[in-house]
Scaffold this motif. Structure first.
Motif, PDB file in Angstrom:
ATOM      1  N   LYS A   2       0.777  -0.962  -0.066  1.00  0.00           N
ATOM      2  CA  LYS A   2       0.054  -0.098  -0.013  1.00  0.00           C
ATOM      3  C   LYS A   2       0.856   1.210  -0.157  1.00  0.00           C
ATOM      4  N   ILE A   3       0.351   2.467  -0.751  1.00  0.00           N
ATOM      5  CA  ILE A   3       0.808   3.646  -0.801  1.00  0.00           C
ATOM      6  C   ILE A   3      -0.063   4.434  -0.211  1.00  0.00           C
ATOM      7  N   GLY A   4      -0.043   4.808   1.125  1.00  0.00           N
ATOM      8  CA  GLY A   4      -1.239   5.271   1.628  1.00  0.00           C
ATOM      9  C   GLY A   4      -2.363   4.485   1.494  1.00  0.00           C
ATOM     10  N   SER A   5      -3.602   4.771   1.003  1.00  0.00           N
ATOM     11  CA  SER A   5      -4.656   3.914   0.952  1.00  0.00           C
ATOM     12  C   SER A   5      -4.718   3.244  -0.242  1.00  0.00           C
ATOM     13  N   LEU A   6      -3.834   3.514  -1.270  1.00  0.00           N
ATOM     14  CA  LEU A   6      -3.382   2.895  -2.509  1.00  0.00           C
ATOM     15  C   LEU A   6      -3.334   1.457  -1.981  1.00  0.00           C
ATOM     16  N   ASP A   7      -4.011   0.435  -2.684  1.00  0.00           N
ATOM     17  CA  ASP A   7      -3.516  -0.901  -2.529  1.00  0.00           C
ATOM     18  C   ASP A   7      -3.024  -1.648  -3.843  1.00  0.00           C
ATOM     19  N   LEU A   8      -1.954  -1.913  -3.948  1.00  0.00           N
ATOM     20  CA  LEU A   8      -1.329  -2.313  -5.459  1.00  0.00           C
ATOM     21  C   LEU A   8      -1.094  -3.906  -5.285  1.00  0.00           C
ATOM     22  N   GLY A   9      -1.388  -4.526  -4.165  1.00  0.00           N
ATOM     23  CA  GLY A   9      -1.346  -6.143  -4.213  1.00  0.00           C
ATOM     24  C   GLY A   9      -0.135  -6.255  -3.763  1.00  0.00           C
ATOM     25  N   LYS A  10       0.243  -7.720  -3.990  1.00  0.00           N
ATOM     26  CA  LYS A  10       1.385  -8.200  -3.642  1.00  0.00           C
ATOM     27  C   LYS A  10       2.586  -8.086  -4.757  1.00  0.00           C
ATOM     28  N   HIS A  11       3.752  -7.557  -4.193  1.00  0.00           N
ATOM     29  CA  HIS A  11       4.619  -7.412  -5.074  1.00  0.00           C
ATOM     30  C   HIS A  11       4.312  -6.815  -6.590  1.00  0.00           C
ATOM     31  N   PRO A  12       3.890  -5.586  -6.710  1.00  0.00           N
ATOM     32  CA  PRO A  12       3.386  -4.910  -8.002  1.00  0.00           C
ATOM     33  C   PRO A  12       4.504  -4.585  -8.586  1.00  0.00           C
ATOM     34  N   LEU A  13       4.280  -4.225  -9.913  1.00  0.00           N
ATOM     35  CA  LEU A  13       5.117  -3.965 -10.888  1.00  0.00           C
ATOM     36  C   LEU A  13       4.889  -2.439 -11.419  1.00  0.00           C
ATOM     37  N   LEU A  14       5.920  -1.581 -11.318  1.00  0.00           N
ATOM     38  CA  LEU A  14       5.672  -0.100 -11.560  1.00  0.00           C
ATOM     39  C   LEU A  14       6.552   0.322 -12.723  1.00  0.00           C
ATOM     40  N   LEU A  15       5.964   0.887 -13.492  1.00  0.00           N
ATOM     41  CA  LEU A  15       6.527   1.385 -14.750  1.00  0.00           C
ATOM     42  C   LEU A  15       7.270   2.841 -14.444  1.00  0.00           C
ATOM     43  N   ALA A  16       8.751   2.835 -14.663  1.00  0.00           N
ATOM     44  CA  ALA A  16       9.325   3.840 -14.058  1.00  0.00           C
ATOM     45  C   ALA A  16       9.197   5.121 -15.001  1.00  0.00           C
ATOM     46  N   PRO A  17       9.133   6.248 -14.273  1.00  0.00           N
ATOM     47  CA  PRO A  17       9.134   7.633 -14.959  1.00  0.00           C
ATOM     48  C   PRO A  17      10.381   7.585 -15.997  1.00  0.00           C
ATOM     49  N   MET A  18      10.378   7.890 -17.279  1.00  0.00           N
ATOM     50  CA  MET A  18      11.281   8.086 -18.151  1.00  0.00           C
ATOM     51  C   MET A  18      10.954   9.254 -19.007  1.00  0.00           C
ATOM     52  N   GLU A  19      11.991  10.431 -19.009  1.00  0.00           N
ATOM     53  CA  GLU A  19      11.659  11.317 -19.916  1.00  0.00           C
ATOM     54  C   GLU A  19      11.445  10.856 -21.475  1.00  0.00           C
ATOM     55  N   SER A  20      10.498  11.432 -22.062  1.00  0.00           N
ATOM     56  CA  SER A  20      10.442  11.091 -23.592  1.00  0.00           C
ATOM     57  C   SER A  20      10.149   9.674 -23.981  1.00  0.00           C
ATOM     58  N   VAL A  21       9.829   8.818 -22.907  1.00  0.00           N
ATOM     59  CA  VAL A  21       9.345   7.582 -22.849  1.00  0.00           C
ATOM     60  C   VAL A  21       8.038   7.028 -22.307  1.00  0.00           C
ATOM     61  N   THR A  22       7.627   7.735 -21.155  1.00  0.00           N
ATOM     62  CA  THR A  22       6.436   7.285 -20.322  1.00  0.00           C
ATOM     63  C   THR A  22       5.330   8.288 -20.719  1.00  0.00           C
ATOM     64  N   ASP A  23       5.015   8.448 -21.855  1.00  0.00           N
ATOM     65  CA  ASP A  23       3.917   9.336 -22.344  1.00  0.00           C
ATOM     66  C   ASP A  23       2.540   8.617 -22.186  1.00  0.00           C
ATOM     67  N   PRO A  24       1.379   9.245 -22.399  1.00  0.00           N
ATOM     68  CA  PRO A  24       0.039   8.139 -22.168  1.00  0.00           C
ATOM     69  C   PRO A  24       0.199   6.968 -23.046  1.00  0.00           C
ATOM     70  N   SER A  25       0.663   7.246 -24.306  1.00  0.00           N
ATOM     71  CA  SER A  25       0.642   6.023 -25.255  1.00  0.00           C
ATOM     72  C   SER A  25       1.431   4.931 -24.836  1.00  0.00           C
ATOM     73  N   PHE A  26       2.525   5.128 -24.395  1.00  0.00           N
ATOM     74  CA  PHE A  26       3.346   3.726 -23.818  1.00  0.00           C
ATOM     75  C   PHE A  26       2.610   3.598 -22.325  1.00  0.00           C
ATOM     76  N   ARG A  27       2.338   4.521 -21.589  1.00  0.00           N
ATOM     77  CA  ARG A  27       1.743   3.911 -20.349  1.00  0.00           C
ATOM     78  C   ARG A  27       0.711   3.117 -20.364  1.00  0.00           C
ATOM     79  N   SER A  28      -0.252   3.619 -21.380  1.00  0.00           N
ATOM     80  CA  SER A  28      -1.352   2.651 -21.688  1.00  0.00           C
ATOM     81  C   SER A  28      -1.129   1.242 -22.083  1.00  0.00           C
ATOM     82  N   LEU A  29      -0.229   1.028 -23.069  1.00  0.00           N
ATOM     83  CA  LEU A  29       0.190  -0.308 -23.427  1.00  0.00           C
ATOM     84  C   LEU A  29       0.896  -1.030 -22.290  1.00  0.00           C
TER      85      LEU A  29
END
Length: 325
Positions: A2-29
């Motif tokens: 949990k991050i605050g009240s946000l429950d992401l489950g066990k061992h979640p996978l997070l997409l790292a912030p990356m300049e010129s990479v993690t725009d909405p098109s890539f994030r959504s995929l």
């Protein structure tokens, strides 16, 4: 986790912030392929406060991407606080502070990992943002500026005392940039410090499912953040998640399967920006794929030089035709 009240489950996978990479098109995929939480590109506090259009647009969040964290960088306490208040209006699940970017133009100007040489200001920025917003505040940082200043164990406690809700640690120093191997030893020490109670997210060299499992088992981190290994391979989230859940490796994606996902990435990128800029954006991903196929050089050159969507898709079709099993 949990991050605050946000429950992401066990061992979640997070997409790292990356300049010129993690725009909405890539994030959504990446979201479609199993990532549990997205992060925006780096948002400059100074540019956001000045309402620079390109920066303001980085705050755009589609409902289907959520949960999303907006990552801010800057070295001025007042600007960072004001930017955080503006970012909160976009209704992110998390506001993340960038104390890890090693790029010269950021780090040498007292932002990103540059603040690892000015811990008092780093902590002041953190406390100012925590006090200014109502969403959880998280931090992403590195082990230290160089091997002679590995501050992360003490810094982690200090950041927790400032009120952050989670900490992501990249297992390199700023001096290393992205070279050499990530050292997870200190990440493990932070995680296993009995005084630490916030989630610790590990980042660096998570190259595939088996490596992900090894890092979780060895160092006990609460979550994994995947960055550069996802460039050109957004399906890494699906592969890692399946292995963590079942202990079984998915068969490698075939050339046709990879091509279909890359076509979708091109389409989404163009839809979000425009044809010219969208194709340029997609090329950083196209440049990472099919590198091990025999006699592929000519087709890869074509793939990376075509300027219109039908042409790019046609080259992907050529690759499929030549290299289908």
């Amino acid at each position: 986790m949990k991050i605050g009240s946000l429950d992401l489950g066990k061992h979640p996978l997070l997409l790292a912030p990356m300049e010129s990479v993690t725009d909405p098109s890539f994030r959504s995929l990446c979201k479609d392929l199993g990532a549990d939480m997205m992060y925006t590109e780096f948002v400059s506090a100074k540019a956001l406060v000045r309402k620079v259009n390109r920066t303001v647009r980085k705050l755009e969040i589609a409902e289907k991407e959520r949960p999303v964290g907006i990552q801010l960088y800057g070295g001025d306490v007042d600007l960072m606080r004001e930017a955080a208040i503006m970012a909160e209006e976009a209704n992110p699940e998390v506001i993340d502070i960038n104390f890890g970017c090693p790029v010269k133009k950021i780090a040498t100007k007292g932002s990103g990992s540059g603040l690892l040489r000015d811990i008092p200001t780093l902590l002041e920025i953190t406390k100012s943002i925590v006090d200014a917003v109502n969403v959880p505040v998280t931090v992403k940082t590195r082990l230290g500026w160089d091997d002679n200043s590995l501050v992360i164990e003490t810094l982690a406690e200090q950041l927790q005392d400032m009120g952050i809700a989670a900490l992501t640690i990249h297992g390199r120093t700023r001096e290393q940039m992205y070279s050499g191997k990530a050292d997870w030893t200190l990440i493990g020490k932070v995680k296993n410090n009995p005084r630490m109670h916030i989630p610790i997210i590990g980042n660096g060299d998570i190259t595939g499912p088996e490596k992900a499992r090894e890092l979780i088992d060895r160092y006990g981190v609460d979550a994994l953040m995947i960055g550069r290994p996802a460039i050109g391979k957004p399906w890494i989230f699906k592969e890692v998640k399946h292995y963590l859940n079942t202990g079984e490796l998915l068969p490698p994606l075939s050339v046709p399967q990879q091509a279909e996902l890359l076509k979708e990435l091109v389409r989404r990128s163009v839809d979000y920006i425009d044809e010219k800029a969208g194709i340029l954006h997609a090329r950083r991903h196209l440049a990472k794929v099919f590198t091990d196929l025999p006699d592929i050089r000519e087709l890869r050159i074509k793939l990376l030089t075509r300027k219109h969507v039908p042409e790019v898709l046609a080259v992907l079709d050529e690759i499929v035709e030549r290299y289908s099993d």
